[in-house]
Scaffold this motif. Structure first.
Motif, PDB file in Angstrom:
ATOM      1  N   ARG A  97       0.815  -1.218   0.000  1.00 66.54           N
ATOM      2  CA  ARG A  97       0.000   0.000   0.000  1.00 66.54           C
ATOM      3  C   ARG A  97       0.854   1.276   0.000  1.00 66.54           C
ATOM      4  O   ARG A  97       0.324   2.377   0.081  1.00 66.54           O
ATOM      5  CB  ARG A  97      -0.938  -0.006   1.217  1.00 66.54           C
ATOM      6  N   LYS A  98       2.165   1.093  -0.044  1.00 69.62           N
ATOM      7  CA  LYS A  98       3.116   2.216  -0.081  1.00 69.62           C
ATOM      8  C   LYS A  98       2.912   3.155   1.107  1.00 69.62           C
ATOM      9  O   LYS A  98       2.799   4.376   0.959  1.00 69.62           O
ATOM     10  CB  LYS A  98       2.989   2.983  -1.400  1.00 69.62           C
ATOM     11  N   GLU A  99       2.884   2.557   2.298  1.00 69.84           N
ATOM     12  CA  GLU A  99       2.632   3.320   3.524  1.00 69.84           C
ATOM     13  C   GLU A  99       3.894   3.558   4.358  1.00 69.84           C
ATOM     14  O   GLU A  99       3.802   3.952   5.519  1.00 69.84           O
ATOM     15  CB  GLU A  99       1.569   2.603   4.362  1.00 69.84           C
ATOM     16  N   TYR A 100       5.054   3.273   3.781  1.00 68.72           N
ATOM     17  CA  TYR A 100       6.307   3.532   4.483  1.00 68.72           C
ATOM     18  C   TYR A 100       7.143   4.501   3.675  1.00 68.72           C
ATOM     19  O   TYR A 100       7.340   4.317   2.466  1.00 68.72           O
ATOM     20  CB  TYR A 100       7.095   2.238   4.703  1.00 68.72           C
ATOM     21  N   ASP A 101       7.626   5.554   4.343  1.00 63.77           N
ATOM     22  CA  ASP A 101       8.454   6.563   3.695  1.00 63.77           C
ATOM     23  C   ASP A 101       9.917   6.249   4.011  1.00 63.77           C
ATOM     24  O   ASP A 101      10.377   6.457   5.135  1.00 63.77           O
ATOM     25  CB  ASP A 101       8.086   7.952   4.215  1.00 63.77           C
ATOM     26  N   GLU A 102      10.628   5.735   3.026  1.00 62.82           N
ATOM     27  CA  GLU A 102      12.027   5.347   3.230  1.00 62.82           C
ATOM     28  C   GLU A 102      12.905   6.551   3.546  1.00 62.82           C
ATOM     29  O   GLU A 102      13.855   6.453   4.338  1.00 62.82           O
ATOM     30  CB  GLU A 102      12.552   4.645   1.965  1.00 62.82           C
ATOM     31  N   LYS A 103      12.582   7.681   2.969  1.00 61.62           N
ATOM     32  CA  LYS A 103      13.396   8.885   3.173  1.00 61.62           C
ATOM     33  C   LYS A 103      13.368   9.337   4.627  1.00 61.62           C
ATOM     34  O   LYS A 103      14.398   9.684   5.208  1.00 61.62           O
ATOM     35  CB  LYS A 103      12.908  10.009   2.262  1.00 61.62           C
ATOM     36  N   THR A 104      12.179   9.349   5.234  1.00 60.16           N
ATOM     37  CA  THR A 104      12.050   9.800   6.625  1.00 60.16           C
ATOM     38  C   THR A 104      12.015   8.636   7.612  1.00 60.16           C
ATOM     39  O   THR A 104      12.000   8.850   8.819  1.00 60.16           O
ATOM     40  CB  THR A 104      10.763  10.631   6.809  1.00 60.16           C
ATOM     41  N   ILE A 190      14.530  12.141  20.260  1.00 61.43           N
ATOM     42  CA  ILE A 190      14.885  10.987  21.075  1.00 61.43           C
ATOM     43  C   ILE A 190      16.057  10.215  20.491  1.00 61.43           C
ATOM     44  O   ILE A 190      16.975   9.799  21.208  1.00 61.43           O
ATOM     45  CB  ILE A 190      13.672  10.050  21.233  1.00 61.43           C
ATOM     46  N   VAL A 191      16.025  10.033  19.180  1.00 66.47           N
ATOM     47  CA  VAL A 191      17.039   9.186  18.544  1.00 66.47           C
ATOM     48  C   VAL A 191      17.316   9.664  17.125  1.00 66.47           C
ATOM     49  O   VAL A 191      16.441  10.232  16.465  1.00 66.47           O
ATOM     50  CB  VAL A 191      16.558   7.719  18.522  1.00 66.47           C
ATOM     51  N   ASP A 192      18.540   9.438  16.675  1.00 68.53           N
ATOM     52  CA  ASP A 192      18.910   9.726  15.298  1.00 68.53           C
ATOM     53  C   ASP A 192      18.748   8.425  14.510  1.00 68.53           C
ATOM     54  O   ASP A 192      19.634   7.561  14.529  1.00 68.53           O
ATOM     55  CB  ASP A 192      20.360  10.220  15.223  1.00 68.53           C
ATOM     56  N   VAL A 193      17.612   8.267  13.848  1.00 65.92           N
ATOM     57  CA  VAL A 193      17.324   7.012  13.150  1.00 65.92           C
ATOM     58  C   VAL A 193      18.250   6.793  11.962  1.00 65.92           C
ATOM     59  O   VAL A 193      18.397   5.663  11.482  1.00 65.92           O
ATOM     60  CB  VAL A 193      15.852   6.961  12.669  1.00 65.92           C
ATOM     61  N   TYR A 194      18.878   7.849  11.491  1.00 71.29           N
ATOM     62  CA  TYR A 194      19.773   7.723  10.342  1.00 71.29           C
ATOM     63  C   TYR A 194      21.145   7.191  10.752  1.00 71.29           C
ATOM     64  O   TYR A 194      21.897   6.682   9.930  1.00 71.29           O
ATOM     65  CB  TYR A 194      19.899   9.070   9.639  1.00 71.29           C
ATOM     66  N   LYS A 195      21.459   7.300  12.032  1.00 68.22           N
ATOM     67  CA  LYS A 195      22.697   6.733  12.572  1.00 68.22           C
ATOM     68  C   LYS A 195      22.513   5.273  12.970  1.00 68.22           C
ATOM     69  O   LYS A 195      23.465   4.495  12.974  1.00 68.22           O
ATOM     70  CB  LYS A 195      23.128   7.515  13.823  1.00 68.22           C
TER      71      LYS A 195
END
Length: 215
Positions: A97-104, A190-195
């Protein structure tokens, strides 16, 4: 209304919570009034291994995630066959359903938000759902539906991490800031999800997870 007791018993589910999501925005609930949260506790020995110097098979976590996803898919199908609408928030369903944004790195309605609304636990300093019984040692999935459910009103639990910073200390990439969660706090505070490298150290290193693993 369906009786889910046999499904829960046969599936070996540790958590089965029904939640009213009608007050959420239409974007989040997608027009569904209720959510069903499914959860399986990770093995105690697995959490112990993650906290030790032993080499750990990280595919164990993936297998539990896959199993919980399959249960959500099966439950959605059961509900649909009984004449109601339902969607599974399994990884497959979300991708389809394309409900996940990979960028964010965000989904529309995370399982942990449903869990918080159900009164199951709170968001820890590691940005994971924490429960008093299992800590963060859980694999979760959810189903959204318009099926009438016998839902008990639940209160949101305030964060109980206190001054504990074990998850902050065990993070190998210092992605966790140590900020206490309260409703409305932005994830990026809270957290840096990109790290994050998904090593699961903060999951296992939570003091509630440690207590669960040793019980």
């Amino acid at each position: 209304m369906l009786n889910f007791s046999n499904f829960v018993k046969q599936s070996g589910i540790d958590i089965f919570n029904m939640v009213d999501i009608s007050s959420l925005s239409l974007t989040e609930n997608r027009g569904y009034s209720s959510a069903i949260l499914l959860g399986k506790a990770l093995p105690r020995e697995y959490i112990q291994n993650l906290n030790s110097e032993k080499e750990t098979d990280y595919t164990i976590f993936s297998r539990y995630e896959h199993a919980t996803d399959e249960l959500a898919d099966a439950l959605a199908t059961i509900i649909q066959k009984n004449g109601y609408k339902a969607i599974s928030q399994s990884e497959h369903g979300i991708e389809k359903r394309k409900e996940y944004d990979e960028k964010t790195k965000t989904s529309i309605l995370p399982h942990k938000k449903i869990a918080v609304l159900s009164g199951l636990g709170w968001i820890g300093k590691n940005n994971l759902l924490i429960t008093e019984k299992y800590g963060a040692a859980l694999s979760l999935c959810s189903v959204l539906t318009n099926m009438p459910l016998d839902i008990k009103k639940a209160e949101i639990i305030s964060g109980k991490c206190g001054n504990c910073n074990l998850c902050v200390k065990v993070c190998p990439v210092q992605a966790i800031y140590g900020k206490k969660w309260t409703p409305g706090v932005n994830r990026d505070e809270i957290v840096d999800v990109y790290k994050c490298v998904a090593c699961l150290k903060c999951l296992a290193g939570c003091r509630y997870s440690i207590i669960y693993s040793m019980s």
